[in-house]
Design a protein around this motif. Structure first.
Motif, PDB file in Angstrom:
ATOM      1  N   LYS A  27      26.814  -3.386 -60.322  1.00  0.00           N
ATOM      2  CA  LYS A  27      27.906  -4.175 -59.787  1.00  0.00           C
ATOM      3  C   LYS A  27      27.624  -4.575 -58.344  1.00  0.00           C
ATOM      4  CE  LYS A  27      31.587  -2.324 -62.628  1.00  0.00           C
ATOM      5  NZ  LYS A  27      32.881  -1.685 -62.650  1.00  0.00           N
TER       6      LYS A  27
ATOM      7  N   LYS B   6      24.729  -5.276 -57.065  1.00  0.00           N
ATOM      8  CA  LYS B   6      23.777  -6.383 -57.059  1.00  0.00           C
ATOM      9  C   LYS B   6      24.496  -7.712 -57.303  1.00  0.00           C
ATOM     10  CE  LYS B   6      19.754  -3.824 -58.617  1.00  0.00           C
ATOM     11  NZ  LYS B   6      18.761  -3.663 -59.669  1.00  0.00           N
ATOM     12  N   PHE B   7      25.462  -7.733 -58.231  1.00  0.00           N
ATOM     13  CA  PHE B   7      26.213  -8.948 -58.500  1.00  0.00           C
ATOM     14  C   PHE B   7      27.063  -9.350 -57.302  1.00  0.00           C
ATOM     15  CE2 PHE B   7      25.618  -7.796 -63.068  1.00  0.00           C
ATOM     16  CZ  PHE B   7      24.920  -8.928 -63.427  1.00  0.00           C
ATOM     17  N   VAL B   8      27.671  -8.365 -56.658  1.00  0.00           N
ATOM     18  CA  VAL B   8      28.501  -8.651 -55.483  1.00  0.00           C
ATOM     19  C   VAL B   8      27.624  -9.206 -54.368  1.00  0.00           C
ATOM     20  CG1 VAL B   8      29.961  -7.618 -53.699  1.00  0.00           C
ATOM     21  CG2 VAL B   8      30.282  -6.975 -56.082  1.00  0.00           C
TER      22      VAL B   8
ATOM     23  N   LEU C  79      24.674 -10.687 -54.684  1.00  0.00           N
ATOM     24  CA  LEU C  79      24.198 -11.987 -55.117  1.00  0.00           C
ATOM     25  C   LEU C  79      25.290 -13.050 -54.952  1.00  0.00           C
ATOM     26  CD1 LEU C  79      21.865 -13.594 -56.378  1.00  0.00           C
ATOM     27  CD2 LEU C  79      22.785 -13.008 -58.614  1.00  0.00           C
ATOM     28  N   PHE C  80      26.508 -12.704 -55.268  1.00  0.00           N
ATOM     29  CA  PHE C  80      27.653 -13.610 -55.113  1.00  0.00           C
ATOM     30  C   PHE C  80      27.863 -13.953 -53.639  1.00  0.00           C
ATOM     31  CE2 PHE C  80      32.243 -14.241 -54.462  1.00  0.00           C
ATOM     32  CZ  PHE C  80      32.399 -15.404 -55.195  1.00  0.00           C
ATOM     33  N   LEU C  81      27.848 -12.943 -52.759  1.00  0.00           N
ATOM     34  CA  LEU C  81      28.023 -13.173 -51.332  1.00  0.00           C
ATOM     35  C   LEU C  81      26.900 -14.027 -50.751  1.00  0.00           C
ATOM     36  CD1 LEU C  81      29.370  -9.718 -50.097  1.00  0.00           C
ATOM     37  CD2 LEU C  81      30.623 -11.848 -50.343  1.00  0.00           C
ATOM     38  N   CYS C  82      25.685 -13.788 -51.180  1.00  0.00           N
ATOM     39  CA  CYS C  82      24.547 -14.602 -50.729  1.00  0.00           C
ATOM     40  C   CYS C  82      24.727 -16.054 -51.183  1.00  0.00           C
ATOM     41  CB  CYS C  82      23.230 -14.037 -51.260  1.00  0.00           C
ATOM     42  SG  CYS C  82      22.728 -12.514 -50.445  1.00  0.00           S
ATOM     43  N   GLY C  83      25.206 -16.259 -52.381  1.00  0.00           N
ATOM     44  CA  GLY C  83      25.455 -17.610 -52.897  1.00  0.00           C
ATOM     45  C   GLY C  83      26.532 -18.326 -52.084  1.00  0.00           C
ATOM     46  N   VAL C  84      27.597 -17.623 -51.750  1.00  0.00           N
ATOM     47  CA  VAL C  84      28.670 -18.194 -50.952  1.00  0.00           C
ATOM     48  C   VAL C  84      28.153 -18.546 -49.561  1.00  0.00           C
ATOM     49  CG1 VAL C  84      30.890 -17.684 -49.849  1.00  0.00           C
ATOM     50  CG2 VAL C  84      30.519 -17.087 -52.245  1.00  0.00           C
TER      51      VAL C  84
END
Length: 175
Positions: free
Chosen positions: A2, A4-6, A8-13
């Motif tokens: 979880k 890693k997804f968080v 990855l999501f923050l990096c995308g934002v």
């Protein structure tokens, strides 16, 4: 997992939100344009489109004693040259002027069409004063108020001409 997804999501934002900031330069350009557009010049006032009725010679001789009418006509002439001093002055002086304008009206003009047109002129004078003295009023609204005062004064002139013309034709007796 979880985490890693968080991450990855923050990096995308973060990547999406990073970019050139073009909004600040556009805001400055619009502010400069609106500051230049706020100034109302005589040329701007000349470009207003409306029907302007002048008094006939008989009407001019009939209003010769109506001092406040002549003063208003003079001030409207100054307004056409972008002199707002009379119209954006003290509201109490304007109200006093309007009261004198109504009381000095010659008796032959105290008929419904002329009285109603003078009431419209009064309303437009007060509205123009309010629009010129407040800072947050759009330039287009100020120009509309100026135009409406011109139209209302022109309609007053038209009604005065019509009244005197009607009186003239009522005096003619059939043979």
């Amino acid at each position: 997992m979880k985490i890693k997804f968080v991450l990855l999501f923050l990096c995308g934002v973060l990547v999406i939100s990073c970019g050139e900031d073009t909004n600040s330069t556009q805001e400055l350009e619009t502010t400069e344009d609106t500051e230049q557009n706020r100034k109302i010049t005589a040329k701007t006032i000349e470009s207003l489109n409306y029907k302007d009725y002048a008094l006939s010679s008989e009407s001019e001789s009939a209003v010769v004693t109506w001092e406040r009418y002549h003063e208003l006509a003079t001030q409207i002439g100054y307004l056409k040259k972008a002199d707002f001093s009379f119209f954006n002055g003290d509201i109490e002086l304007l109200k006093k002027f309007i009261e004198e304008f109504k009381t000095q009206m010659p008796d032959q003009f105290r008929v419904n069409p002329i009285v109603s047109r003078s009431a419209i002129v009064e309303t437009e004078l007060l509205k123009l004063n309010e629009n010129l003295t407040l800072d947050n009023i759009k330039r287009s609204d100020k120009l509309l108020s100026i135009k409406m005062l011109f139209v209302s004064f022109s309609n007053l002139n038209y009604q005065i001409n019509e009244k005197l013309e009607s009186d003239f034709y009522d005096k003619i007796q059939p043979e």
